[in-house]
Write an enzyme that holds these catalytic residues in place. Structure first.
Site, PDB file in Angstrom:
ATOM      1  N   TYR A  11       0.310  18.128   4.243  1.00 31.32           N
ATOM      2  CA  TYR A  11       0.212  16.865   3.515  1.00 31.32           C
ATOM      3  C   TYR A  11      -1.044  16.093   3.938  1.00 31.32           C
ATOM      4  CZ  TYR A  11       1.786  12.400   1.513  1.00 31.32           C
ATOM      5  OH  TYR A  11       1.891  11.238   0.792  1.00 31.32           O
ATOM      6  N   SER A  23      -2.468   7.799   0.076  1.00 33.06           N
ATOM      7  CA  SER A  23      -1.502   7.660   1.159  1.00 33.06           C
ATOM      8  C   SER A  23      -2.222   7.314   2.455  1.00 33.06           C
ATOM      9  CB  SER A  23      -0.671   8.931   1.341  1.00 33.06           C
ATOM     10  OG  SER A  23      -0.134   9.035   2.635  1.00 33.06           O
TER      11      SER A  23
END
Length: 251
Positions: free
Chosen positions: A156, A143
């Protein structure tokens, strides 16, 4: 080993990026094990696949589930050539501020995004080390949060930065066994996870802005390119993102 073709394991295969990558691999002739927590979602992916697939409901945070996944792959196909380590969660919704993050929410994100990736990579690594011919490839979904954070995303972001470290360690430790490892950092692929961006995503300056997205098919094409390189070559890291999203130049 029975009717061997190249064999892949895709986690988080019930939707989004995982589904797209699994379908791309199956369409290119790979035998694909679909792993994810929701059996019904895996079945939906399997129904769309053009090729050999195996549905294995799996909670990547469970060592027993992960061991069962790779045991089933070994029993069915005898080896594993690729792991796409994709399962992940974003964490507490609603823009929870750092100071308000509950410990159980932190641990839940770490368990899936980091420990789950570790468990799957370790099981794949062991199988790739011991099979004949030896070797294989692991591709981790990093990501863009492996590079820069979004507002209110500490759990995250921390796990995705850690994935970069895991990728580099696997690249080094896998050399003696012919195991390659790379990472794909994805920005704003059109999936259920990015749907809220259509209403506006928080920006670093505190504003909300609608962000462009790209077709998840283009992410799958990128992973397929990485997967089909010979093991003598490796894409160590690649960023694929919506061209006009606020990443380059923001801060």
């Amino acid at each position: 080993m029975t009717d061997h073709s190249r064999v892949a394991v895709v986690t988080g295969a019930g939707s989004g990026i995982g589904r797209g990558v699994a379908l791309a691999l199956a369409g290119a002739g790979w035998s694909v094990a679909l792993a994810g927590r929701r059996a019904a979602a895996l079945a939906e992916t399997a129904a769309l696949a053009d090729g050999k697939v195996l549905c294995v409901p799996t909670d990547v945070t469970s060592p027993a589930d992960v061991n069962m996944l790779f045991t089933e792959v070994r029993t069915r196909w005898g080896r594993v050539d690729l792991l796409f380590n994709n399962a992940g969660v974003f964490g507490p919704g609603g823009g929870v501020r750092f100071e308000d993050i509950a410990l159980e929410d932190w641990r839940a994100v770490v368990d899936v995004n980091l420990t789950g990736a570790f468990l799957c990579a370790q099981a794949a690594f062991r199988m790739m080390r011991d099979q004949s011919p030896r070797g294989g490839r692991i591709i981790n979904n990093g990501s863009l949060s492996a590079q820069v954070p979004r507002p209110h995303s500490a759990p995250y972001t921390a796990t995705k930065h850690a994935i970069t470290g895991l990728t580099k360690a696997l690249s080094l430790d896998g050399r003696e066994y012919g195991i390659a490892c790379g990472q794909i950092d994805i920005g704003n692929a059109a999936t259920e996870m990015t749907r809220p961006m259509g209403q506006g995503a928080p920006q670093a300056n505190g504003e909300l802005a609608v962000e462009p997205v790209m077709d998840a098919v283009d992410v799958a094409r990128t992973v397929l390119l990485m997967a089909e390189l010979p093991l003598e070559a490796n894409v160590q890291s690649v960023t694929v993102m919506a061209t006009k999203m606020p990443f380059i130049g923001r801060g």
